[in-house]
Design a protein around this motif. Structure first.
Motif, PDB file in Angstrom:
ATOM      1  N   HIS A 180     -20.057 -84.455 -90.070  1.00 12.77           N
ATOM      2  CA  HIS A 180     -19.044 -83.640 -89.401  1.00 12.77           C
ATOM      3  C   HIS A 180     -19.721 -82.714 -88.392  1.00 12.77           C
ATOM      4  O   HIS A 180     -20.454 -81.792 -88.758  1.00 12.77           O
ATOM      5  CB  HIS A 180     -18.259 -82.823 -90.425  1.00 12.77           C
ATOM      6  CG  HIS A 180     -17.204 -81.948 -89.813  1.00 12.77           C
ATOM      7  ND1 HIS A 180     -16.053 -82.455 -89.249  1.00 12.77           N
ATOM      8  CD2 HIS A 180     -17.138 -80.606 -89.668  1.00 12.77           C
ATOM      9  CE1 HIS A 180     -15.321 -81.463 -88.790  1.00 12.77           C
ATOM     10  NE2 HIS A 180     -15.958 -80.327 -89.033  1.00 12.77           N
ATOM     11  N   ALA A 181     -19.541 -82.970 -87.122  1.00 17.33           N
ATOM     12  CA  ALA A 181     -20.199 -82.185 -86.079  1.00 17.33           C
ATOM     13  C   ALA A 181     -19.642 -80.771 -86.047  1.00 17.33           C
ATOM     14  O   ALA A 181     -18.433 -80.560 -86.179  1.00 17.33           O
ATOM     15  CB  ALA A 181     -19.999 -82.852 -84.718  1.00 17.33           C
ATOM     16  N   ASP A 182     -20.519 -79.797 -85.883  1.00 20.75           N
ATOM     17  CA  ASP A 182     -20.113 -78.399 -85.744  1.00 20.75           C
ATOM     18  C   ASP A 182     -19.838 -78.148 -84.262  1.00 20.75           C
ATOM     19  O   ASP A 182     -20.757 -77.915 -83.473  1.00 20.75           O
ATOM     20  CB  ASP A 182     -21.215 -77.478 -86.258  1.00 20.75           C
ATOM     21  CG  ASP A 182     -20.748 -76.028 -86.361  1.00 20.75           C
ATOM     22  OD1 ASP A 182     -19.813 -75.663 -85.623  1.00 20.75           O
ATOM     23  OD2 ASP A 182     -21.305 -75.282 -87.177  1.00 20.75           O
ATOM     24  N   MET A 183     -18.557 -78.191 -83.880  1.00 21.75           N
ATOM     25  CA  MET A 183     -18.208 -78.081 -82.471  1.00 21.75           C
ATOM     26  C   MET A 183     -18.421 -76.668 -81.936  1.00 21.75           C
ATOM     27  O   MET A 183     -18.617 -76.480 -80.738  1.00 21.75           O
ATOM     28  CB  MET A 183     -16.766 -78.530 -82.263  1.00 21.75           C
ATOM     29  CG  MET A 183     -16.519 -79.996 -82.621  1.00 21.75           C
ATOM     30  SD  MET A 183     -17.702 -81.130 -81.836  1.00 21.75           S
ATOM     31  CE  MET A 183     -17.284 -80.940 -80.109  1.00 21.75           C
ATOM     32  N   GLN A 184     -18.383 -75.659 -82.800  1.00 19.08           N
ATOM     33  CA  GLN A 184     -18.680 -74.307 -82.337  1.00 19.08           C
ATOM     34  C   GLN A 184     -20.140 -74.210 -81.896  1.00 19.08           C
ATOM     35  O   GLN A 184     -20.447 -73.612 -80.860  1.00 19.08           O
ATOM     36  CB  GLN A 184     -18.388 -73.291 -83.438  1.00 19.08           C
ATOM     37  CG  GLN A 184     -16.905 -73.111 -83.734  1.00 19.08           C
ATOM     38  CD  GLN A 184     -16.650 -71.962 -84.690  1.00 19.08           C
ATOM     39  OE1 GLN A 184     -17.577 -71.313 -85.163  1.00 19.08           O
ATOM     40  NE2 GLN A 184     -15.382 -71.709 -84.975  1.00 19.08           N
ATOM     41  N   ARG A 185     -21.021 -74.814 -82.673  1.00 16.29           N
ATOM     42  CA  ARG A 185     -22.429 -74.834 -82.280  1.00 16.29           C
ATOM     43  C   ARG A 185     -22.604 -75.640 -80.992  1.00 16.29           C
ATOM     44  O   ARG A 185     -23.371 -75.226 -80.099  1.00 16.29           O
ATOM     45  CB  ARG A 185     -23.275 -75.434 -83.395  1.00 16.29           C
ATOM     46  CG  ARG A 185     -24.755 -75.546 -83.000  1.00 16.29           C
ATOM     47  CD  ARG A 185     -25.595 -76.213 -84.052  1.00 16.29           C
ATOM     48  NE  ARG A 185     -26.965 -76.383 -83.572  1.00 16.29           N
ATOM     49  CZ  ARG A 185     -28.046 -75.896 -84.161  1.00 16.29           C
ATOM     50  NH1 ARG A 185     -27.924 -75.200 -85.286  1.00 16.29           N
ATOM     51  NH2 ARG A 185     -29.251 -76.107 -83.652  1.00 16.29           N
ATOM     52  N   ARG A 186     -21.906 -76.757 -80.905  1.00 15.63           N
ATOM     53  CA  ARG A 186     -21.991 -77.576 -79.697  1.00 15.63           C
ATOM     54  C   ARG A 186     -21.542 -76.780 -78.471  1.00 15.63           C
ATOM     55  O   ARG A 186     -22.156 -76.857 -77.406  1.00 15.63           O
ATOM     56  CB  ARG A 186     -21.121 -78.832 -79.869  1.00 15.63           C
ATOM     57  CG  ARG A 186     -20.969 -79.690 -78.632  1.00 15.63           C
ATOM     58  CD  ARG A 186     -22.287 -80.193 -78.114  1.00 15.63           C
ATOM     59  NE  ARG A 186     -22.125 -80.975 -76.893  1.00 15.63           N
ATOM     60  CZ  ARG A 186     -23.110 -81.220 -76.032  1.00 15.63           C
ATOM     61  NH1 ARG A 186     -24.335 -80.747 -76.263  1.00 15.63           N
ATOM     62  NH2 ARG A 186     -22.891 -81.928 -74.948  1.00 15.63           N
ATOM     63  N   ALA A 187     -20.480 -75.973 -78.615  1.00 19.29           N
ATOM     64  CA  ALA A 187     -19.994 -75.153 -77.508  1.00 19.29           C
ATOM     65  C   ALA A 187     -21.056 -74.143 -77.080  1.00 19.29           C
ATOM     66  O   ALA A 187     -21.266 -73.909 -75.876  1.00 19.29           O
ATOM     67  CB  ALA A 187     -18.708 -74.442 -77.911  1.00 19.29           C
ATOM     68  N   CYS A 188     -21.749 -73.549 -78.043  1.00 18.97           N
ATOM     69  CA  CYS A 188     -22.806 -72.593 -77.712  1.00 18.97           C
ATOM     70  C   CYS A 188     -23.961 -73.284 -76.987  1.00 18.97           C
ATOM     71  O   CYS A 188     -24.536 -72.728 -76.035  1.00 18.97           O
ATOM     72  CB  CYS A 188     -23.313 -71.914 -78.982  1.00 18.97           C
ATOM     73  SG  CYS A 188     -22.203 -70.661 -79.650  1.00 18.97           S
ATOM     74  N   GLU A 189     -24.308 -74.484 -77.433  1.00 16.75           N
ATOM     75  CA  GLU A 189     -25.394 -75.227 -76.786  1.00 16.75           C
ATOM     76  C   GLU A 189     -25.061 -75.519 -75.329  1.00 16.75           C
ATOM     77  O   GLU A 189     -25.898 -75.343 -74.433  1.00 16.75           O
ATOM     78  CB  GLU A 189     -25.660 -76.528 -77.536  1.00 16.75           C
ATOM     79  CG  GLU A 189     -26.293 -76.348 -78.906  1.00 16.75           C
ATOM     80  CD  GLU A 189     -26.411 -77.667 -79.652  1.00 16.75           C
ATOM     81  OE1 GLU A 189     -25.703 -78.622 -79.273  1.00 16.75           O
ATOM     82  OE2 GLU A 189     -27.203 -77.738 -80.615  1.00 16.75           O
TER      83      GLU A 189
END
Length: 464
Positions: A180-189
């Motif tokens: 399950h991808a952490d999209m909040q982390r992806r947004a920060c990246e």
């Protein structure tokens, strides 16, 4: 040459009371006719309809749809659309008030066009995707091109903190389910490594929390002698106040050292961009002295405001647009956020948050939200099933259901008054002593306002 009041027959039509064209629409057409007369009455119609579409929130008049779906395009009845002249779309090619823009012979992609060089008040944009063309007010065309140029200039990555991965690991623990991808982390990246980022998602998906974690990462990595200059903004005063409140709450969960480096105060876009002008009438745009700009409720930002925002934010700064592309419409013309989120230009720089921290996906609200936002054009049976499955609000007033329905034959149904009194019963109980003349302290007034906000009635129609 037709007389200046070529459009006056509209005022004599039996359906004129619905005012499909405003006085402003007709005045624009008649002004253009007075400055450069045309022998074709269809030209006045095209000018008036372009203005009409702008006032309805559309950046242009789509001539292909005008030919095939005029009533739906204009928001008119079939009777009103039938009054339009025959072959109206074909008259655009001979408009004396429009500059024709089409793909450049030197363009490497179909998105590049010859720059407009004239001063005609209208622009006719022809492209392989829209061979009939789209007719713009020049101001709308100029805003679109400014947005396109500014976004294209921001596509190259920017330098990210060297220890970005470690900082994000500290803020975003590994998910229990590694698939399950952490999209909040992806947004920060994405936001940490690029100069433009779109973060979209429904209510409760953590957009504000994500931004605060991003800002804490950036300010923590910045040199102490050169702290980051951060600006927070929203389209309206109410949205700016909500953003300030949300940022303040999210900062409360961050380390004290970070809280001191991030101001939660948000401003309206007008104030941020200083668009109010001066007593002398000076409304010149200025460039912000900033490193990071965060704009919440970006779906409410219209075409011209987005163009001004992009021009005001330096190219080396980070611009982060937050919003729900499926929710709030722009204040003026142009659904910029929605089109950017779904278009190809910023596809890799758009992150969609889907996990709601406010309600479960399988709850009543979650099922309704999923059905309403579904791309399936045949989801009516699903919506009807959800409607019939919900208990009646009056009969289940004290139930624990998160979604109930209210179906009344008319607004004067006596059940409605009783149901509303039940909804406000706790507020009415607090209010009762003061209705008898008892004084109300500041604390009691705040308690009354808080309780009043616990139950709201929304009207889903424009009239009535």
């Amino acid at each position: 040459m037709p007389p200046p009041n070529t459009l006056s027959p509209l005022l004599q039509s039996s359906w004129s009371q619905t005012a499909p064209l405003t006085s402003l629409d007709k005045s624009l057409a008649n002004l253009l006719q007075s400055k450069q007369p045309s022998n074709d009455p269809r030209h006045l119609w095209l000018a008036a309809l372009t203005s009409h579409q702008w006032s309805r929130g559309h950046a242009c008049l789509d001539l292909g749809l005008l030919r095939s779906q005029a009533a739906q395009l204009l928001g008119w009845s079939d009777e009103q659309a039938a009054a339009l002249p025959d072959k109206l779309h074909a008259a655009a090619a001979s408009l004396p008030w429009a500059e024709v823009i089409q793909p450049s012979a030197n363009a490497h992609t179909p998105d590049l066009f010859d720059a407009p060089s004239g001063s005609q008040p209208l622009v006719l944009h022809l492209s392989p995707a829209h061979p009939q063309g789209k007719l713009y007010l020049r101001r709308a065309w100029a805003a679109e091109q400014t947005i396109r140029q500014q976004l294209s200039a921001r596509l190259t990555p920017t330098a990210a903190p060297a220890d970005l991965s470690q900082r994000l690991d500290a803020l975003f623990p590994a998910p229990a389910d590694p698939t399950h991808a952490d999209m909040q982390r992806r947004a920060c990246e994405v936001a940490a490594t690029h100069r433009i980022t779109l973060i979209t998602g429904g209510p409760g998906t953590g957009k504000t929390t994500t931004v605060v974690r991003l800002l804490s990462t950036l300010v923590g990595a910045a040199a102490p002698e050169q702290p980051l200059r951060i600006h927070l903004a929203a389209p309206t005063g109410k949205a700016a106040a909500r953003l300030t409140e949300s940022i303040t709450q999210a900062l409360g969960k961050m380390p004290e050292a970070v809280r001191g480096l991030i101001s939660p105060q948000a401003h309206t876009l007008h104030r941020l961009l200083q668009l109010h002008g001066t007593p002398s009438g000076d409304t010149r745009e200025h460039q912000l002295a900033t490193d990071v700009v965060v704009v919440d409720e970006a779906s409410m930002v219209d075409l011209e405001m987005m163009a001004r925002l992009l021009k005001a934010v330096p190219l080396q700064a980070r611009l982060i647009l937050l919003g729900d592309k499926d929710q709030l419409a722009s204040v003026e013309a142009g659904a910029v956020m929605s089109q950017l989120c779904t278009g190809p230009l910023l596809r890799d720089l758009t992150v969609t948050l889907t996990h709601s921290h406010r309600f479960d996906a399988h709850s009543g609200i979650g099922q309704w939200a999923r059905a309403v936002n579904s791309d399936d054009t045949h989801n009516r049976p699903q919506l009807q099933a959800l409607w019939h499955a919900a208990p009646d609000w009056v009969e289940a007033a004290d139930s624990t259901h998160d979604v109930t329905r209210l179906q009344l034959p008319h607004a004067a149904d006596p059940r409605l008054g009783g149901a509303l009194r039940h909804g406000w019963r706790e507020w009415l109980a607090l209010l009762a002593p003061h209705r008898d003349g008892h004084a109300c302290s500041d604390a009691q007034a705040l308690a009354l306002l808080h309780q009043l906000a616990q139950f709201c009635v929304l009207c889903a129609v424009r009239d009535g």
